[in-house]
Structures are given as C-alpha cells and as structure tokens.
Write a protein that holds these residues in place. Sequence first.
Motif, mmCIF file in Angstrom:
data_model
loop_
_atom_site.group_PDB
_atom_site.id
_atom_site.type_symbol
_atom_site.label_atom_id
_atom_site.label_comp_id
_atom_site.label_asym_id
_atom_site.label_seq_id
_atom_site.Cartn_x
_atom_site.Cartn_y
_atom_site.Cartn_z
ATOM 1 N N MET A 1 0.717 -1.023 -0.083
ATOM 2 C CA MET A 1 -0.051 0.091 0.073
ATOM 3 C C MET A 1 0.767 1.327 -0.102
ATOM 4 O O MET A 1 0.532 2.070 -0.879
ATOM 5 C CB MET A 1 -1.030 0.088 1.095
ATOM 6 N N VAL A 2 2.041 1.188 0.794
ATOM 7 C CA VAL A 2 2.937 2.507 0.689
ATOM 8 C C VAL A 2 3.360 2.683 -0.690
ATOM 9 O O VAL A 2 3.472 3.552 -1.117
ATOM 10 C CB VAL A 2 4.090 2.162 1.801
ATOM 11 N N SER B 1 0.582 3.896 -3.057
ATOM 12 C CA SER B 1 0.289 5.411 -2.687
ATOM 13 C C SER B 1 1.481 6.329 -3.313
ATOM 14 O O SER B 1 1.301 7.223 -3.940
ATOM 15 C CB SER B 1 0.021 5.514 -1.397
ATOM 16 N N LEU C 1 1.195 6.476 -7.058
ATOM 17 C CA LEU C 1 0.174 7.268 -7.465
ATOM 18 C C LEU C 1 0.565 8.776 -7.453
ATOM 19 O O LEU C 1 0.145 9.637 -8.275
ATOM 20 C CB LEU C 1 -1.284 6.902 -6.918
ATOM 21 N N ILE C 2 1.169 8.991 -6.258
ATOM 22 C CA ILE C 2 1.428 10.511 -6.104
ATOM 23 C C ILE C 2 2.496 11.141 -7.004
ATOM 24 O O ILE C 2 2.401 12.253 -7.648
ATOM 25 C CB ILE C 2 1.835 10.611 -4.566
#
Length: 65
Positions: A33-34, A37, A40-41
């Motif tokens: 998940m990290v 994320s 995506l950023i």
Amino acid sequence: MFKRFVNYCKDCYDELAHKTTWPTYKELSHTAMVVLSASLIIALVVFLMDVVFKNCMQLIYQLFS
C-alpha cells in the motif's frame, strides 16, 4: 565442477528455506500500500508538471507566432 554447482544450489536452498526472514502478510500488504500510494502521488505530480509545461509552451507559441 558439477559437484560445486550442486553444492551451490543446496546452499541457496538452505539459505532461502532456513536463514531468510520472510515478511508476514500484514507487513507485505502494508508495504504494498505504501508503494502503491507513493507511485500514484509521483504519477500525479508528473502529470501536473506535464500539463503546466504544455500550457506554458502553448502560451509561448501563441506569443511568438
């Protein structure tokens, strides 16, 4: 030489099976998940930079044409 290769394969298996610490499912899902994320950023930042650069270049082309 073949004996050295077999010993190498046995040592690799021994290290992977007995000496390596594998992450738990919770650690693995948290890390995934990290990474997702952060990806995506970074993609969003690159997209915004691209849009700004495109608009700046269009403005420059309109001013000098």
